[in-house]
Design an enzyme around this catalytic site. Structure first.
Site, PDB file in Angstrom:
ATOM      1  CE  LYS A  77      -3.846   1.929   2.748  1.00 40.88           C
ATOM      2  NZ  LYS A  77      -4.599   1.759   4.020  1.00 40.88           N
TER       3      LYS A  77
ATOM      4  CG  HIS B  24      -3.082   5.144   0.271  1.00 42.40           C
ATOM      5  ND1 HIS B  24      -3.066   4.153  -0.689  1.00 42.40           N
ATOM      6  CD2 HIS B  24      -4.227   4.957   0.987  1.00 42.40           C
ATOM      7  CE1 HIS B  24      -4.158   3.419  -0.573  1.00 42.40           C
ATOM      8  NE2 HIS B  24      -4.879   3.879   0.429  1.00 42.40           N
TER       9      HIS B  24
END
Length: 231
Positions: free
Chosen positions: A114, A116
């Site tokens: 991921k 963010h």
């Protein structure tokens, strides 16, 4: 047999394993028939842990994991569940162990990093100390090797693996049959103890002793499969 050798006493059935196999059959998780395995073999049984798919079944499953782990005496600081089945198993086992007075943090990985929010591939508690890996089965050991790499990269130490069922059969790697099972590979080559709730030998014991005529008919086929592929 020489004069100094006496026949071994018959092994005492593992009662926890027998309860687990019966539970898996009753839940429809352990099925009999003809199934093609990942290795391309035709197996007379199929174990699909994804079918522990409601709260009651999942709760009972992790009771078995917890009982086996506590009895083993294995010391660990946290639980790691490899995506995807291991995620649910790690969370549920953490809840059960806390209920029994053994509160352990848990973490798991994402298949894709991921970029963010918190970012990265690891989710949950910080991965540190002695880490127990949980999964349903070990087919080729790939998931375990990947988990070990992630745990080591985080600066922690993998200390063992716990699974629901040990198929106790020869592994196949790149189309070549190994004389060892995937569990033996993890135990011997990766130097990690593997704690299984039950194995194929326990399944055979169940088939030989159960009063369920619907499954006893498969005892011969399962024994033949073990004779051909077992370790």
């Amino acid at each position: 047999m020489n004069a100094s050798t006496s026949p071994a006493a018959p092994a005492t059935p593992d009662l926890l394993a027998q309860e687990f196999v019966a539970f898996a059959v009753e839940s429809g998780v352990l099925r009999f028939g003809e199934f093609k395995t990942k290795a391309g073999r035709l197996s007379p049984y199929f174990f699909n842990a994804g079918l522990f798919d409601d709260g009651a079944k999942l709760g009972r499953l992790v009771q078995f994991y917890a009982q086996r782990l506590i009895a083993s005496g294995l010391q660990f600081d946290m639980i790691f569940g490899p995506a995807y089945k291991g995620i649910t198993l790690a969370a549920a086992l953490s809840v059960e162990l806390a209920r029994l007075g053994h509160n352990k943090p848990y973490a798991y990985n994402r298949k894709e990093a991921k970029d963010h929010g918190e970012g990265g591939t690891l989710v949950g508690a910080p991965v540190r100390g002695r880490v127990l890996i949980i999964d349903d089965v070990i087919s080729a050991g790939t998931s375990v090797r990947e988990s070990i790499a992630m745990i080591a990269a985080a600066g922690a130490t993998p200390c063992g693996v716990t699974i629901a069922l040990d198929r106790q059969e020869k592994a196949v790697e790149n189309g070549v049959e190994s004389p060892k099972s995937a569990v033996q590979y993890v135990s011997e080559e990766l130097q990690l103890p593997v704690i299984a709730i039950a194995g194929l030998a326990d399944l055979l014991e169940y088939l030989r002793t159960t009063s369920d005529s619907g499954v006893t008919a498969y005892a011969g086929a399962v024994q033949a499969y073990r004779d051909r592929y077992g370790v």
